[in-house]
Write an enzyme that holds these catalytic residues in place. Structure first.
Site, PDB file in Angstrom:
ATOM      1  N   CYS A   1      39.977  43.286  31.556  1.00  0.00           N
ATOM      2  CA  CYS A   1      40.854  43.222  32.724  1.00  0.00           C
ATOM      3  C   CYS A   1      40.219  44.004  33.892  1.00  0.00           C
ATOM      4  CB  CYS A   1      42.244  43.732  32.351  1.00  0.00           C
ATOM      5  SG  CYS A   1      43.479  43.556  33.644  1.00  0.00           S
TER       6      CYS A   1
ATOM      7  N   ASP B   1      45.551  31.981  32.201  1.00  0.00           N
ATOM      8  CA  ASP B   1      45.642  33.304  32.829  1.00  0.00           C
ATOM      9  C   ASP B   1      46.192  33.126  34.241  1.00  0.00           C
ATOM     10  OD1 ASP B   1      45.247  35.778  34.021  1.00  0.00           O
ATOM     11  OD2 ASP B   1      43.339  36.125  33.004  1.00  0.00           O
TER      12      ASP B   1
ATOM     13  N   HIS C   1      46.107  35.771  29.965  1.00  0.00           N
ATOM     14  CA  HIS C   1      45.424  37.025  30.285  1.00  0.00           C
ATOM     15  C   HIS C   1      45.577  37.984  29.102  1.00  0.00           C
ATOM     16  CE1 HIS C   1      43.591  39.824  33.075  1.00  0.00           C
ATOM     17  NE2 HIS C   1      44.491  40.738  32.749  1.00  0.00           N
TER      18      HIS C   1
END
Length: 276
Positions: free
Chosen positions: A156, A213, A245
């Site tokens: 991330c 995502d 995600h």
């Protein structure tokens, strides 16, 4: 939360224990890797303006270990990131996860992502890259790390940093970026994003992204792929069509076991392919 002063961060900064408050409750699927046969725990990394805490895991015996930098999510170096370092150590790596938000605040104690984002928004890319340089230096000088076998992976927020550090430090042999943001507005703190450095990239980076995502649109993945075609790095991006995600985050509902395991196998093969 007020920004931590230099004197205070040097004196009080520590590595989190357990999971970050903002990610509770923890999923039943969480993976737990023991430290048997390892040296694992908190360390201090000397940096330009003092010290930053980090979590290190390495085999208990041996030397000249390949180094892997493990770059945190927005939630800091909590138990999930620490566990990943132990997974790498079990594979024979010296794995280090430095706490890269520490000057701006302790995100592990914050209970919501809305409290965390303003802290993280204050973190300059230049500071992060400098701290990672210092972490590599510590790994080589103090922890039997092999400077010629350096890799990086991040998740991330750390996925974005993985791309940027691979561009910053050409001594990196390979990188794997997990669902890191690729485009964004430029500012004094974030002057460049992965798409801006892609065409000049020389380090091979494998990007692992989710087709579902919602925070990283597929058109930005296409932009990145197009720019990478202009580079000499042999970098590439894999998209898992049904993954959201944070599909590697086994402690969260977003975890997708099939895609996570495939990505982990691809990471290991990518590192080996490029001599790490």
């Amino acid at each position: 939360m007020k920004e931590i002063t230099r004197r205070k961060f040097i004196a009080t900064a520590t590595i989190a224990t357990g999971f970050a408050l903002a990610v509770q409750p923890i999923s039943a699927q969480v993976i737990s890797t023991d430290a048997k046969g390892l040296v694992a725990g908190a360390i201090k990394i000397p940096v330009k303006d003092g010290e930053i805490p980090a979590y290190r895991a390495v085999p208990a015996t041996g030397k000249n270990f390949p180094i892997v930098l493990v770059i945190q999510e927005i939630f800091g170096v909590h138990e999930h990131i620490q566990d990943i370092t132990r997974r790498f150590a079990k594979l024979g790596y010296l794995a280090i996860a430095p706490e890269l938000f520490v000057r701006q605040g302790d995100v592990s104690k914050l209970s919501s992502i809305d409290e965390i984002r303003p802290i993280v928004a204050k973190v300059p890319d230049a500071q992060v890259l400098s701290d990672l340089d210092a972490t590599v230096n510590w790994a080589v000088k103090s922890a039997k790390g092999n400077a010629d076998k350096l890799a990086i992976t991040g998740f991330c927020w750390g996925g974005r940093i993985t791309w940027l550090y691979a561009a910053h430090n050409p001594k990196v042999k390979a990188g794997v970026a997990w669902y890191g943001r690729l485009v964004g507005d430029t500012s004094e703190l974030t002057p460049k994003h992965p798409v801006d450095i892609a065409s000049a990239l020389t380090v091979p980076v494998l990007g692992l992204y989710g087709g579902k995502d919602t925070s990283i649109p597929l058109d930005t993945v296409k932009q990145m792929r197009d720019r990478l075609k202009e580079s000499s790095s042999k970098s590439k991006i894999i998209v898992y069509p049904n993954a959201p995600h944070a599909f590697f985050a086994d402690y969260r509902p977003s975890y997708r076991e099939k895609e996570a395991k495939d990505g982990w196998h691809r990471l290991q093969a990518w590192f080996k392919q490029y001599g790490v």
